[in-house]
Write a protein that holds these residues in place. Structure first.
Motif, PDB file in Angstrom:
ATOM      1  N   ARG A 145      18.790  19.130  17.743  1.00  0.00           N
ATOM      2  CA  ARG A 145      18.199  18.034  16.965  1.00  0.00           C
ATOM      3  C   ARG A 145      19.055  17.681  15.756  1.00  0.00           C
ATOM      4  NH1 ARG A 145      12.948  17.159  13.395  1.00  0.00           N
ATOM      5  NH2 ARG A 145      12.354  15.108  14.168  1.00  0.00           N
ATOM      6  N   GLN A 193      25.708   8.791  26.497  1.00  0.00           N
ATOM      7  CA  GLN A 193      24.582   9.455  25.833  1.00  0.00           C
ATOM      8  C   GLN A 193      23.368   9.540  26.765  1.00  0.00           C
ATOM      9  OE1 GLN A 193      24.645  10.939  22.758  1.00  0.00           O
ATOM     10  NE2 GLN A 193      22.641  11.722  23.291  1.00  0.00           N
ATOM     11  N   ARG A 194      23.123   8.467  27.507  1.00  0.00           N
ATOM     12  CA  ARG A 194      22.009   8.478  28.468  1.00  0.00           C
ATOM     13  C   ARG A 194      22.247   9.526  29.554  1.00  0.00           C
ATOM     14  NH1 ARG A 194      21.874   2.068  28.646  1.00  0.00           N
ATOM     15  NH2 ARG A 194      20.497   1.733  26.877  1.00  0.00           N
ATOM     16  N   CYS A 229      24.102  12.183  29.309  1.00  0.00           N
ATOM     17  CA  CYS A 229      23.978  13.488  28.653  1.00  0.00           C
ATOM     18  C   CYS A 229      22.509  13.890  28.521  1.00  0.00           C
ATOM     19  CB  CYS A 229      24.650  13.453  27.288  1.00  0.00           C
ATOM     20  SG  CYS A 229      24.548  14.998  26.384  1.00  0.00           S
ATOM     21  N   ASN A 230      21.671  12.956  28.087  1.00  0.00           N
ATOM     22  CA  ASN A 230      20.240  13.234  27.957  1.00  0.00           C
ATOM     23  C   ASN A 230      19.615  13.570  29.307  1.00  0.00           C
ATOM     24  OD1 ASN A 230      20.184  12.874  25.177  1.00  0.00           O
ATOM     25  ND2 ASN A 230      19.660  10.709  25.326  1.00  0.00           N
ATOM     26  N   LEU A 249      20.742  16.998  30.356  1.00  0.00           N
ATOM     27  CA  LEU A 249      20.075  17.995  29.523  1.00  0.00           C
ATOM     28  C   LEU A 249      18.632  18.206  29.970  1.00  0.00           C
ATOM     29  CD1 LEU A 249      20.627  19.931  27.284  1.00  0.00           C
ATOM     30  CD2 LEU A 249      20.189  18.136  25.638  1.00  0.00           C
ATOM     31  N   ILE A 250      17.967  17.140  30.365  1.00  0.00           N
ATOM     32  CA  ILE A 250      16.609  17.268  30.898  1.00  0.00           C
ATOM     33  C   ILE A 250      16.621  18.114  32.167  1.00  0.00           C
ATOM     34  CG2 ILE A 250      14.751  15.982  32.045  1.00  0.00           C
ATOM     35  CD1 ILE A 250      15.188  13.778  29.945  1.00  0.00           C
ATOM     36  N   VAL A 308      14.842  16.485  23.308  1.00  0.00           N
ATOM     37  CA  VAL A 308      15.600  15.502  24.095  1.00  0.00           C
ATOM     38  C   VAL A 308      14.733  14.266  24.337  1.00  0.00           C
ATOM     39  CG1 VAL A 308      16.698  15.035  26.322  1.00  0.00           C
ATOM     40  CG2 VAL A 308      17.101  17.202  25.172  1.00  0.00           C
ATOM     41  N   ARG A 331      14.776  12.265  21.302  1.00  0.00           N
ATOM     42  CA  ARG A 331      16.037  11.537  21.150  1.00  0.00           C
ATOM     43  C   ARG A 331      16.064  10.302  22.049  1.00  0.00           C
ATOM     44  NH1 ARG A 331      21.520  14.873  21.494  1.00  0.00           N
ATOM     45  NH2 ARG A 331      20.901  15.086  23.662  1.00  0.00           N
ATOM     46  N   ILE A 332      15.495  10.412  23.243  1.00  0.00           N
ATOM     47  CA  ILE A 332      15.427   9.261  24.143  1.00  0.00           C
ATOM     48  C   ILE A 332      14.500   8.186  23.573  1.00  0.00           C
ATOM     49  CG2 ILE A 332      14.592   8.486  26.412  1.00  0.00           C
ATOM     50  CD1 ILE A 332      15.603  11.219  27.504  1.00  0.00           C
ATOM     51  N   ASP A 383      18.809   9.216  17.780  1.00  0.00           N
ATOM     52  CA  ASP A 383      19.354  10.405  17.133  1.00  0.00           C
ATOM     53  C   ASP A 383      18.605  10.697  15.838  1.00  0.00           C
ATOM     54  OD1 ASP A 383      21.133  12.518  16.601  1.00  0.00           O
ATOM     55  OD2 ASP A 383      22.405  11.193  15.399  1.00  0.00           O
TER      56      ASP A 383
END
Length: 168
Positions: free
Chosen positions: A68, A91-92, A94-95, A98-99, A147, A150-151, A155
Motif C-alpha cells: 500500500r 498497472q492493470r 500487475c493488479n 497480484l490478485i 489491491v 488500488r483498483i 494508488d
C-alpha cells in the motif's frame, strides 16, 4: 475518500502495528537465546520458535503495508519507458496478476493451516503449526484487500496517513 479507503486505513495501521510488535519481540528474543546459550551455558528451547513465528507474522502481515505504501521492491525500468497508456495497462496487468497470486496463496496456505492445525510445535506445545502458519492466509487476504482498493481508488502511497513513516 470513501468508506472502503477509511476501512483500509484502519487495516493499514493495524497491520503496521502488528508487524512492528512482531519485529520488536523477534529482536528481543534472539539476544535472550544467544545470552542463555553462550553466557549461561544453558540453551533455551523457546527463543528460536518464537523468533520464527514473529518472522512469519512480520513478513506476511507487514507485506500488505509495503504494498500500500509503495515501498515494496519493484523494477520499473521497462514500465518507465512506456507511454502513459502503456503504464496504465501495465498497472492493470500487475493488479490482475497480484490478485491471482493472492488467491492462490490464500487457498494453498489455508489448506496448509487446516492440515497442520492440530500438530503442536515441539518447543512450544501450546502453539500448533496451523496457528503458526495462520499469518500467511491472513496476509494474503489483507494484500488482496489493498489491491482491490488500488483498483477502485488508485494508488494510495502519497496519502498523508500512508507517508506517516516518512519512507518516501
Amino acid at each position: 475518500m470513501n468508506a472502503y479507503s477509511r476501512l483500509m486505513d484502519g487495516l493499514y495501521l493495524l497491520c503496521m502495528g502488528i508487524a512492528a510488535v512482531a519485529l520488536l519481540i523477534m529482536v528481543t528474543v534472539i539476544p535472550i537465546g544467544i545470552f542463555a546459550r553462550y553466557v549461561l551455558n544453558g540453551a533455551l528451547s523457546w527463543p528460536e520458535p518464537v523468533a520464527i513465528v514473529c518472522m512469519i507474522i512480520f513478513t506476511f502481515i507487514g507485506a500488505p503495508v509495503g504494498l500500500r505504501a509503495g515501498t515494496h521492491i519493484c523494477v520499473s525500468m521497462v514500465t518507465d519507458r512506456l507511454s502513459e497508456t502503456g503504464q496504465k495497462w501495465a498497472q492493470r496487468l500487475c493488479n490482475l496478476l497480484l490478485i491471482v497470486v493472492c488467491l492462490i496463496l490464500l487457498q494453498a496456505s489455508y489448506s496448509l493451516c487446516e492440515a497442520m492445525w492440530i500438530q503442536p510445535l515441539a518447543a512450544l506445545p501450546a502453539v500448533t503449526y496451523g496457528e503458526m502458519y495462520l499469518p500467511i492466509p491472513i496476509g494474503a487476504l489483507f494484500t488482496l484487500l489493498f489491491v482491490i482498493e488500488r483498483i477502485l481508488n488508485g494508488d494510495q502511497s502519497q496519502r498523508p496517513l500512508v507517508t506517516l513513516g516518512g519512507t518516501h
